[in-house]
Design a protein around this motif. Structure first.
Motif, PDB file in Angstrom:
ATOM      1  N   ASN A 280       0.804  -1.231   0.000  1.00  0.00           N
ATOM      2  CA  ASN A 280       0.000   0.000   0.000  1.00  0.00           C
ATOM      3  C   ASN A 280       0.835   1.279   0.000  1.00  0.00           C
ATOM      4  OD1 ASN A 280      -2.271  -1.602   0.058  1.00  0.00           O
ATOM      5  ND2 ASN A 280      -2.546  -1.466   2.267  1.00  0.00           N
ATOM      6  N   SER A 281       1.962   1.254   0.695  1.00  0.00           N
ATOM      7  CA  SER A 281       2.729   2.489   0.861  1.00  0.00           C
ATOM      8  C   SER A 281       3.935   2.596  -0.064  1.00  0.00           C
ATOM      9  CB  SER A 281       3.204   2.605   2.321  1.00  0.00           C
ATOM     10  OG  SER A 281       2.109   2.582   3.204  1.00  0.00           O
ATOM     11  N   ILE A 282       4.368   1.473  -0.634  1.00  0.00           N
ATOM     12  CA  ILE A 282       5.579   1.516  -1.455  1.00  0.00           C
ATOM     13  C   ILE A 282       5.297   1.130  -2.904  1.00  0.00           C
ATOM     14  CG2 ILE A 282       7.902   0.525  -1.739  1.00  0.00           C
ATOM     15  CD1 ILE A 282       7.940   0.194   1.337  1.00  0.00           C
ATOM     16  N   LEU A 283       4.664  -0.027  -3.107  1.00  0.00           N
ATOM     17  CA  LEU A 283       4.429  -0.487  -4.477  1.00  0.00           C
ATOM     18  C   LEU A 283       3.254   0.238  -5.143  1.00  0.00           C
ATOM     19  CD1 LEU A 283       4.994  -4.332  -4.021  1.00  0.00           C
ATOM     20  CD2 LEU A 283       6.615  -2.597  -4.822  1.00  0.00           C
ATOM     21  N   LYS A 284       2.185   0.462  -4.399  1.00  0.00           N
ATOM     22  CA  LYS A 284       0.996   1.098  -4.979  1.00  0.00           C
ATOM     23  C   LYS A 284       1.306   2.485  -5.567  1.00  0.00           C
ATOM     24  CE  LYS A 284      -3.826   2.308  -3.943  1.00  0.00           C
ATOM     25  NZ  LYS A 284      -4.865   2.344  -2.881  1.00  0.00           N
ATOM     26  N   PRO A 285       2.057   3.361  -4.848  1.00  0.00           N
ATOM     27  CA  PRO A 285       2.390   4.670  -5.445  1.00  0.00           C
ATOM     28  C   PRO A 285       3.183   4.547  -6.745  1.00  0.00           C
ATOM     29  CG  PRO A 285       2.758   4.711  -3.075  1.00  0.00           C
ATOM     30  CD  PRO A 285       2.486   3.292  -3.435  1.00  0.00           C
ATOM     31  N   LEU A 286       4.081   3.570  -6.822  1.00  0.00           N
ATOM     32  CA  LEU A 286       4.861   3.393  -8.050  1.00  0.00           C
ATOM     33  C   LEU A 286       3.991   2.881  -9.188  1.00  0.00           C
ATOM     34  CD1 LEU A 286       8.155   1.884  -6.558  1.00  0.00           C
ATOM     35  CD2 LEU A 286       7.845   4.160  -7.543  1.00  0.00           C
ATOM     36  N   LEU A 287       2.992   2.057  -8.858  1.00  0.00           N
ATOM     37  CA  LEU A 287       2.044   1.598  -9.877  1.00  0.00           C
ATOM     38  C   LEU A 287       1.173   2.772 -10.357  1.00  0.00           C
ATOM     39  CD1 LEU A 287       0.902  -1.756  -8.216  1.00  0.00           C
ATOM     40  CD2 LEU A 287       2.162  -1.552 -10.372  1.00  0.00           C
ATOM     41  N   GLU A 288       0.746   3.615  -9.421  1.00  0.00           N
ATOM     42  CA  GLU A 288      -0.097   4.756  -9.785  1.00  0.00           C
ATOM     43  C   GLU A 288       0.660   5.756 -10.657  1.00  0.00           C
ATOM     44  OE1 GLU A 288      -1.343   6.096  -5.957  1.00  0.00           O
ATOM     45  OE2 GLU A 288      -3.037   4.709  -5.848  1.00  0.00           O
ATOM     46  N   LYS A 289       1.967   5.878 -10.409  1.00  0.00           N
ATOM     47  CA  LYS A 289       2.800   6.773 -11.229  1.00  0.00           C
ATOM     48  C   LYS A 289       3.190   6.123 -12.559  1.00  0.00           C
ATOM     49  CE  LYS A 289       4.978   9.041  -7.234  1.00  0.00           C
ATOM     50  NZ  LYS A 289       6.256   9.226  -6.500  1.00  0.00           N
ATOM     51  N   LYS A 290       2.764   4.860 -12.724  1.00  0.00           N
ATOM     52  CA  LYS A 290       3.082   4.087 -13.928  1.00  0.00           C
ATOM     53  C   LYS A 290       4.582   3.882 -14.110  1.00  0.00           C
ATOM     54  CE  LYS A 290      -1.157   5.450 -16.320  1.00  0.00           C
ATOM     55  NZ  LYS A 290      -1.756   6.023 -17.537  1.00  0.00           N
ATOM     56  N   LEU A 291       5.290   3.821 -12.986  1.00  0.00           N
ATOM     57  CA  LEU A 291       6.724   3.523 -13.011  1.00  0.00           C
ATOM     58  C   LEU A 291       6.961   2.033 -12.811  1.00  0.00           C
ATOM     59  CD1 LEU A 291       8.003   6.589 -10.977  1.00  0.00           C
ATOM     60  CD2 LEU A 291       8.161   6.226 -13.429  1.00  0.00           C
ATOM     61  N   LEU A 292       6.012   1.367 -12.169  1.00  0.00           N
ATOM     62  CA  LEU A 292       5.981  -0.093 -12.090  1.00  0.00           C
ATOM     63  C   LEU A 292       4.725  -0.565 -12.813  1.00  0.00           C
ATOM     64  CD1 LEU A 292       6.860  -1.323  -8.475  1.00  0.00           C
ATOM     65  CD2 LEU A 292       8.237  -1.577 -10.546  1.00  0.00           C
ATOM     66  N   LYS A 293       4.787  -1.787 -13.348  1.00  0.00           N
ATOM     67  CA  LYS A 293       3.577  -2.375 -13.924  1.00  0.00           C
ATOM     68  C   LYS A 293       3.467  -3.824 -13.475  1.00  0.00           C
ATOM     69  CE  LYS A 293       5.579  -3.825 -18.378  1.00  0.00           C
ATOM     70  NZ  LYS A 293       5.441  -3.729 -19.845  1.00  0.00           N
ATOM     71  N   LEU A 294       2.263  -4.340 -13.474  1.00  0.00           N
ATOM     72  CA  LEU A 294       1.995  -5.722 -13.079  1.00  0.00           C
ATOM     73  C   LEU A 294       2.204  -6.648 -14.266  1.00  0.00           C
ATOM     74  CD1 LEU A 294      -1.319  -5.205 -11.060  1.00  0.00           C
ATOM     75  CD2 LEU A 294       0.998  -5.368 -10.138  1.00  0.00           C
ATOM     76  N   THR A 295       2.765  -7.826 -13.997  1.00  0.00           N
ATOM     77  CA  THR A 295       2.926  -8.807 -15.072  1.00  0.00           C
ATOM     78  C   THR A 295       1.611  -9.526 -15.369  1.00  0.00           C
ATOM     79  OG1 THR A 295       3.664 -10.454 -13.450  1.00  0.00           O
ATOM     80  CG2 THR A 295       5.383  -9.175 -14.574  1.00  0.00           C
ATOM     81  N   ILE A 296       0.689  -9.494 -14.390  1.00  0.00           N
ATOM     82  CA  ILE A 296      -0.648 -10.067 -14.610  1.00  0.00           C
ATOM     83  C   ILE A 296      -1.656  -8.978 -14.248  1.00  0.00           C
ATOM     84  CG2 ILE A 296      -2.166 -12.062 -14.169  1.00  0.00           C
ATOM     85  CD1 ILE A 296       0.221 -13.488 -12.939  1.00  0.00           C
ATOM     86  N   PRO A 297      -1.827  -7.980 -15.111  1.00  0.00           N
ATOM     87  CA  PRO A 297      -2.664  -6.816 -14.759  1.00  0.00           C
ATOM     88  C   PRO A 297      -4.136  -7.150 -14.523  1.00  0.00           C
ATOM     89  CG  PRO A 297      -2.029  -6.768 -17.081  1.00  0.00           C
ATOM     90  CD  PRO A 297      -1.232  -7.849 -16.445  1.00  0.00           C
ATOM     91  N   ASP A 298      -4.631  -8.226 -15.160  1.00  0.00           N
ATOM     92  CA  ASP A 298      -6.046  -8.579 -15.002  1.00  0.00           C
ATOM     93  C   ASP A 298      -6.333  -9.261 -13.665  1.00  0.00           C
ATOM     94  OD1 ASP A 298      -6.463  -7.593 -17.540  1.00  0.00           O
ATOM     95  OD2 ASP A 298      -6.151  -9.542 -18.497  1.00  0.00           O
ATOM     96  N   LYS A 299      -5.279  -9.712 -12.999  1.00  0.00           N
ATOM     97  CA  LYS A 299      -5.435 -10.385 -11.702  1.00  0.00           C
ATOM     98  C   LYS A 299      -4.427  -9.804 -10.718  1.00  0.00           C
ATOM     99  CE  LYS A 299      -6.947 -14.774 -13.786  1.00  0.00           C
ATOM    100  NZ  LYS A 299      -6.650 -16.231 -13.898  1.00  0.00           N
ATOM    101  N   PRO A 300      -4.714  -8.598 -10.218  1.00  0.00           N
ATOM    102  CA  PRO A 300      -3.726  -7.910  -9.368  1.00  0.00           C
ATOM    103  C   PRO A 300      -3.371  -8.644  -8.089  1.00  0.00           C
ATOM    104  CG  PRO A 300      -5.847  -6.755  -9.366  1.00  0.00           C
ATOM    105  CD  PRO A 300      -5.909  -7.772 -10.447  1.00  0.00           C
ATOM    106  N   THR A 301      -4.249  -9.511  -7.599  1.00  0.00           N
ATOM    107  CA  THR A 301      -3.961 -10.225  -6.351  1.00  0.00           C
ATOM    108  C   THR A 301      -3.488 -11.658  -6.600  1.00  0.00           C
ATOM    109  OG1 THR A 301      -6.293 -10.876  -6.149  1.00  0.00           O
ATOM    110  CG2 THR A 301      -5.635  -8.826  -5.068  1.00  0.00           C
ATOM    111  N   SER A 302      -3.147 -11.977  -7.836  1.00  0.00           N
ATOM    112  CA  SER A 302      -2.681 -13.331  -8.169  1.00  0.00           C
ATOM    113  C   SER A 302      -1.443 -13.701  -7.353  1.00  0.00           C
ATOM    114  CB  SER A 302      -2.345 -13.413  -9.663  1.00  0.00           C
ATOM    115  OG  SER A 302      -1.657 -14.611  -9.956  1.00  0.00           O
ATOM    116  N   SER A 303      -1.372 -14.948  -6.925  1.00  0.00           N
ATOM    117  CA  SER A 303      -0.205 -15.426  -6.169  1.00  0.00           C
ATOM    118  C   SER A 303       1.053 -15.458  -7.039  1.00  0.00           C
ATOM    119  CB  SER A 303      -0.485 -16.825  -5.614  1.00  0.00           C
ATOM    120  OG  SER A 303      -0.752 -17.738  -6.669  1.00  0.00           O
ATOM    121  N   LYS A 304       0.861 -15.412  -8.368  1.00  0.00           N
ATOM    122  CA  LYS A 304       2.006 -15.415  -9.290  1.00  0.00           C
ATOM    123  C   LYS A 304       2.345 -14.003  -9.781  1.00  0.00           C
ATOM    124  CE  LYS A 304       1.150 -20.116 -10.968  1.00  0.00           C
ATOM    125  NZ  LYS A 304       0.922 -20.964 -12.162  1.00  0.00           N
TER     126      LYS A 304
END
Length: 318
Positions: A280-304
């Motif tokens: 919530n405090s470290i990864l989420k801000p980087l995702l919101e700034k579009k500096l990080l992206k998810l490898t599985i964007p359709d399943k943000p809570t995926s264990s993989k």
């Protein structure tokens, strides 16, 4: 192999009275492994990606297990025994299991770092590349008068300590288990040269003591989070509007995530155990700034789920 010879260094190394090409040993072993152990019905392409400080291999696999592989945890398993037999017959493969042992042995000599091997549906190998002198920024004498005397290991330690690190963390990073040797022979000289400083200087023996480097950044095989603008132009304000707001830790995370990393891997890298705080405090801000992206964007809570730095992608799109 001609492509490897063209783009990767081959430092001198001798065993007994014979010179051995570390580069050929390591990369021939890895390429042969990809051919022997590939899951050929999987359309995922085999990859070899040469970056500035490491080489990444990816290959479709039918895993016998999942997770990191080490010589201690590794158990040889013939995935394509007929292909393996042909490679042994023509002299490109040895006994089963020797490849991983050789990879760990020669990679440590080649760059000072062990390879990162991860088994899964996609088999991954990361091999660090030796530092090229031209890639190491020269530190002005007024900043660190002893900089020209630094070894590759000392440069790696200083870069690692851009974030405060404990002696145990540094020991694990450079694979030194003897704490007395680490403190007296490795950390003490860096403190005396005023290249490292204690976070609790009044209590040098405090169990909470950490070591910090606040000088100019170095490029090392492990990280290059705070390099100069010409080394990583994608991190300049004109490339990413949020770049000027990034902390050193955020820059380190983005550099670490040039290879897809899980939340647990990132947590261990920056020494954060609270997963909720991390997300919530470290990864989420980087995702919101579009500096990080998810490898599985359709399943943000995926264990993989893994996280990938988008700095280079942002630069390419501008």
């Amino acid at each position: 192999m001609d492509f490897v010879k063209k783009h990767l260094p081959d430092p001198f190394y001798q065993e007994e009275d014979k010179r051995i090409s570390l580069r050929n040993k390591i990369f021939r072993e890895t390429v042969v492994n990809i051919l022997i152990h590939r899951e050929f019905i999987n359309p995922y392409p085999a990859k070899m990606i040469i970056e500035e400080n490491f080489v990444l291999f990816e290959n479709a696999s039918k895993p016998h297990g999942f997770g990191k592989l080490t010589p201690e945890s590794f158990s040889p398993f013939p995935k394509n025994p007929n292909i393996a037999k042909i490679f042994r017959e023509i002299g490109l493969a040895e006994e089963m299991g020797s490849g991983v042992r050789n990879l760990f042995k020669y990679s440590k000599i080649y760059s000072g770092f062990e390879p990162e091997i991860e088994e899964g549906d996609i088999f991954k190998v990361v091999i660090r590349v030796p530092i090229k002198k031209e890639n190491i920024p020269q530190v002005p004498p007024q900043d660190t008068p002893q900089a020209e005397e630094l070894s590759k290991r000392e440069i790696a330690i200083l870069d690692f300590c851009k974030i405060p690190r404990s002696a145990d963390e540094i020991g694990k990073f450079i694979n030194i288990k003897d704490r007395k040797h680490l403190r007296n022979s490795i950390l003490k000289p860096l403190l005396e040269k005023k290249l490292l400083k204690l976070t609790i200087p009044d209590k040098p023996n405090s169990p909470k003591q950490k070591y910090l480097y606040e000088g100019k950044a170095f490029i090392t095989p492990h990280t290059s989070p705070q390099v100069s603008p010409q080394a990583t132009p994608q991190a300049t304000p004109q490339d990413t509007p949020q770049a000027e707001k990034l902390s050193e830790r955020e820059m380190a995370i983005l550099d670490f995530c040039k290879i897809p990393r899980s939340a647990d891997e990132i947590g261990k890298f920056i020494n954060i155990k609270d997963r909720k705080h991390l997300r919530n405090s470290i990864l989420k801000p980087l995702l919101e700034k579009k500096l990080l992206k998810l490898t599985i964007p359709d399943k943000p809570t995926s264990s993989k789920q893994k996280y990938l730095s988008a700095l280079k992608e942002i630069k390419n799109n501008e």
